[in-house]
Design a protein around this motif. Structure first.
Motif, mmCIF file in Angstrom:
data_model
loop_
_atom_site.group_PDB
_atom_site.id
_atom_site.type_symbol
_atom_site.label_atom_id
_atom_site.label_comp_id
_atom_site.label_asym_id
_atom_site.label_seq_id
_atom_site.Cartn_x
_atom_site.Cartn_y
_atom_site.Cartn_z
ATOM 1 N N ILE A 54 -6.022 26.565 27.145
ATOM 2 C CA ILE A 54 -5.542 25.954 25.907
ATOM 3 C C ILE A 54 -6.678 25.703 24.917
ATOM 4 O O ILE A 54 -7.763 25.255 25.298
ATOM 5 C CB ILE A 54 -4.828 24.626 26.231
ATOM 6 N N LYS A 55 -6.400 25.963 23.654
ATOM 7 C CA LYS A 55 -7.385 25.710 22.603
ATOM 8 C C LYS A 55 -7.342 24.254 22.142
ATOM 9 O O LYS A 55 -8.367 23.609 21.986
ATOM 10 C CB LYS A 55 -7.127 26.639 21.410
ATOM 11 N N ASP A 56 -6.150 23.734 21.891
ATOM 12 C CA ASP A 56 -5.982 22.358 21.413
ATOM 13 C C ASP A 56 -5.029 21.621 22.343
ATOM 14 O O ASP A 56 -3.819 21.849 22.336
ATOM 15 C CB ASP A 56 -5.438 22.356 19.985
ATOM 16 N N LYS A 57 -5.584 20.720 23.141
ATOM 17 C CA LYS A 57 -4.796 20.007 24.150
ATOM 18 C C LYS A 57 -3.718 19.134 23.516
ATOM 19 O O LYS A 57 -2.675 18.873 24.117
ATOM 20 C CB LYS A 57 -5.737 19.153 24.999
ATOM 21 N N LYS A 58 -3.933 18.677 22.295
ATOM 22 C CA LYS A 58 -2.981 17.783 21.640
ATOM 23 C C LYS A 58 -1.645 18.458 21.318
ATOM 24 O O LYS A 58 -0.638 17.781 21.106
ATOM 25 C CB LYS A 58 -3.596 17.233 20.348
ATOM 26 N N LYS A 59 -1.654 19.776 21.276
ATOM 27 C CA LYS A 59 -0.422 20.498 20.949
ATOM 28 C C LYS A 59 0.467 20.757 22.168
ATOM 29 O O LYS A 59 1.545 21.314 22.030
ATOM 30 C CB LYS A 59 -0.769 21.835 20.278
ATOM 31 N N VAL A 60 0.001 20.362 23.339
ATOM 32 C CA VAL A 60 0.753 20.607 24.567
ATOM 33 C C VAL A 60 1.650 19.420 24.888
ATOM 34 O O VAL A 60 1.186 18.287 24.986
ATOM 35 C CB VAL A 60 -0.201 20.862 25.759
ATOM 36 N N GLU A 61 2.929 19.686 25.044
ATOM 37 C CA GLU A 61 3.894 18.636 25.386
ATOM 38 C C GLU A 61 4.089 18.626 26.901
ATOM 39 O O GLU A 61 5.022 19.244 27.444
ATOM 40 C CB GLU A 61 5.218 18.867 24.663
ATOM 41 N N GLN A 62 3.224 17.897 27.564
ATOM 42 C CA GLN A 62 3.176 17.933 29.022
ATOM 43 C C GLN A 62 4.461 17.416 29.669
ATOM 44 O O GLN A 62 4.950 17.989 30.644
ATOM 45 C CB GLN A 62 1.980 17.125 29.523
ATOM 46 N N ASN A 63 4.998 16.324 29.152
ATOM 47 C CA ASN A 63 6.206 15.738 29.745
ATOM 48 C C ASN A 63 7.400 16.687 29.672
ATOM 49 O O ASN A 63 8.219 16.754 30.593
ATOM 50 C CB ASN A 63 6.536 14.415 29.070
ATOM 51 N N LYS A 64 7.496 17.422 28.565
ATOM 52 C CA LYS A 64 8.607 18.364 28.419
ATOM 53 C C LYS A 64 8.432 19.573 29.342
ATOM 54 O O LYS A 64 9.413 20.134 29.827
ATOM 55 C CB LYS A 64 8.736 18.809 26.964
ATOM 56 N N ILE A 65 7.172 19.978 29.572
ATOM 57 C CA ILE A 65 6.933 21.073 30.511
ATOM 58 C C ILE A 65 7.314 20.633 31.922
ATOM 59 O O ILE A 65 7.948 21.371 32.673
ATOM 60 C CB ILE A 65 5.456 21.529 30.468
ATOM 61 N N LYS A 66 6.951 19.400 32.278
ATOM 62 C CA LYS A 66 7.310 18.865 33.596
ATOM 63 C C LYS A 66 8.826 18.814 33.785
ATOM 64 O O LYS A 66 9.326 18.953 34.906
ATOM 65 C CB LYS A 66 6.747 17.455 33.764
ATOM 66 N N ALA A 67 9.547 18.615 32.672
ATOM 67 C CA ALA A 67 11.004 18.474 32.749
ATOM 68 C C ALA A 67 11.725 19.798 32.987
ATOM 69 O O ALA A 67 12.907 19.799 33.331
ATOM 70 C CB ALA A 67 11.527 17.822 31.471
ATOM 71 N N ILE A 68 11.014 20.938 32.813
ATOM 72 C CA ILE A 68 11.635 22.240 33.096
ATOM 73 C C ILE A 68 11.972 22.292 34.581
ATOM 74 O O ILE A 68 11.127 21.990 35.434
ATOM 75 C CB ILE A 68 10.690 23.389 32.701
ATOM 76 N N LYS A 69 13.169 22.679 34.920
ATOM 77 C CA LYS A 69 13.703 22.533 36.277
ATOM 78 C C LYS A 69 12.828 23.140 37.365
ATOM 79 O O LYS A 69 12.610 22.530 38.414
ATOM 80 C CB LYS A 69 15.110 23.138 36.350
ATOM 81 N N ILE A 70 12.310 24.345 37.167
ATOM 82 C CA ILE A 70 11.565 25.012 38.239
ATOM 83 C C ILE A 70 10.096 24.597 38.289
ATOM 84 O O ILE A 70 9.365 25.016 39.195
ATOM 85 C CB ILE A 70 11.650 26.544 38.107
ATOM 86 N N VAL A 71 9.638 23.780 37.340
ATOM 87 C CA VAL A 71 8.247 23.327 37.329
ATOM 88 C C VAL A 71 8.081 22.201 38.347
ATOM 89 O O VAL A 71 8.729 21.161 38.259
ATOM 90 C CB VAL A 71 7.816 22.858 35.927
#
Length: 464
Positions: A34-51
């Motif tokens: 990642i270039k800019d960590k602030k642009k990553v929505e970590q909680n929403k990625i975690k919410a993806i079912k297979i993650v």
């Protein structure tokens, strides 16, 4: 399952393709740089079912996908190559990001170094595993049929099994160049020159060597890590500088040539010997810990392993494990700890399966236990069950710790690089009994502790 949609969501929530410098993967994790960590929505990625979970180390976003990794990775790469299909999210700065405290400079630098080493070695790990397991397979055949060891088939397959380890510097240089964003072939060429047969012959001869009147230290660079990392870094910056100062019309001719010459001169005179010396000291530190802490060193490392796996730091010591096998020729710390941790994760899953009354959870845990013990894949067990139920993690640490102490007391020693699975116990050769006893202690302890402590399964049953 719509893998295209999942890949689109992952890339979009990671800030879009413009926020990603490169993509790779290991056995269970999708790795995005990642270039800019602030642009990553970590909680929403975690919410993806297979993650199953995510880890952010330095600039590397690790998304744990388990058995769903390859189909998701394939779609992510396709979409990344065709950037028009991905929405690039701009200005994804949350209030919490604005209020984020500055981290300690030393800690941040350490994390970046670990992230760089981990990213550099990750691409070669499947090759090391393949070569190591081929060694195990050949060893098993020779145990049952001794004449096979003298056959040409055995000799040729042994050569193949040794390739990932002997030429490890080349693969490390490739991973480092990909991480830095340079042209991989330049670093690979220079490191290949360090393991070139004629150079190896000169090293064995012991005769004095000079490069531009500067003494060349005679070092055997096969199976080394740090020299390749330093040379790859040098090649990256040399290429970057030369690209700026060499006129465009002659740039294609001279940038490559000058890059490899500069990197090679510095490599054989300064960077290579320095990296070899530092690498030797690091391995000796681990050996010192093992010698002075005795059996507790294996137990401590095994007990801490689940947390190292979750942060991705376990890959950073993989090359030093390879170096330990190369010199001094055995591993009394890393491989026993890695193997027993996997057994402990499987044991904890068995404990959950034996205690729960939910049929779906029971079946899932038995499956995950087999994956840990037989296949050596632990992330699905960690993120899918043990960490989510919390208390089984105590079982994992107790089982791995006690099993590690038993392994240390009995002298379990790996003599060949293999995978951390029960199928790899032949790599312990004359100490097989020690590792077998340690495995039994580990699985039983982790299962019993998990069953005794119990767990609240309400939150997990709905997702099985």
């Amino acid at each position: 399952m719509n893998y295209v949609e999942i890949a689109q969501n992952i890339l979009a929530l990671s800030g879009g393709t413009d926020n990603i410098s490169s993509i790779t993967h290991c056995s269970t994790r999708l790795r995005l740089f990642i270039k800019d960590k602030k642009k990553v929505e970590q909680n929403k990625i975690k919410a993806i079912k297979i993650v199953l979970g995510i880890v952010f180390t330095g600039d590397e976003l690790q998304i744990v996908l388990g058995k769903e990794l390859i189909p998701v990775y394939n779609q992510v790469v396709k979409l990344y190559d065709d950037k028009s299909n991905i929405i690039v999210q701009e200005d994804l700065v949350t209030e919490s990001d604005n209020n984020e405290k500055k981290t300690n400079v030393f800690a941040e630098s350490f994390i970046k170094v670990i992230g760089f080493v981990s990213a550099s070695v990750t691409p070669m790990i499947p090759g090391l595993v393949a070569g190591g397991m081929l060694k195990v397979f050949l060893l098993l055949i020779t145990l049952g049929w001794a004449p096979f060891e003298k056959s040409q088939t055995y000799i040729l397959l042994s050569m193949l099994a040794n390739v990932p380890f002997y030429f490890m510097p080349i693969f490390v240089a490739y991973g480092a160049a990909k991480k830095l964003g340079g042209t991989p072939i330049y670093g690979m060429l220079v490191t290949a020159a360090l393991v070139y047969p004629d150079f190896a012959t000169l090293v064995k001869s012991g005769k004095a060597l000079f490069m531009l009147s500067v003494p060349v230290t005679l070092v055997n660079y096969s199976s080394t890590l740090l020299p390749a990392l330093l040379i790859a870094i040098c090649a990256y910056y040399a290429e970057k500088l030369l690209t700026k100062i060499i006129p465009g019309i002659i740039r294609p001719v001279f940038v490559g040539m000058c890059t490899i010459v500069i990197s090679y001169i510095l490599g054989v005179t300064i960077l290579g010997p320095l990296g070899d010396l530092a690498g030797g000291y690091i391995v000796n530190i681990f050996l010192w810990a093992s010698a002075n802490l005795g059996p507790f060193a294996v137990g401590l490392l095994a007990a801490c392993m689940p947390w190292l796996v979750m942060t991705g730091m376990h890959h950073a010591v993989t090359p030093f494990m390879v170096q330990a096998i190369a010199n001094p020729g055995y591993d009394v710390l890393f491989r026993p700890a890695y193997l027993l941790h996997n057994m402990a994760e499987g044991g904890a899953c068995l404990g959950v399966a034996l205690r729960t009354k939910d049929k779906a959870l029971k079946a899932e845990c038995f499956s995950l236990a087999v994956g840990c013990i037989v296949a050596g894949v632990t992330e699905p067990a960690i993120y899918g069950v043990n960490l989510r139920l919390k208390r089984p993690m105590y079982g994992v640490m107790a089982g791995a710790g006690l099993g590690g102490i038993v392994a240390g007391i009995m002298g379990a020693t790996a003599y060949v690089y293999g995978y951390s699975t029960i199928l790899a116990i032949p790599i312990f050769q004359k100490t097989i009994l020690a590792i077998v006893v340690a495995i039994i202690v580990t699985i039983l302890t982790s299962a019993i502790v998990t069953m005794v402590l119990g767990f609240d399964e309400k939150d997990i049953i709905d997702t099985i």
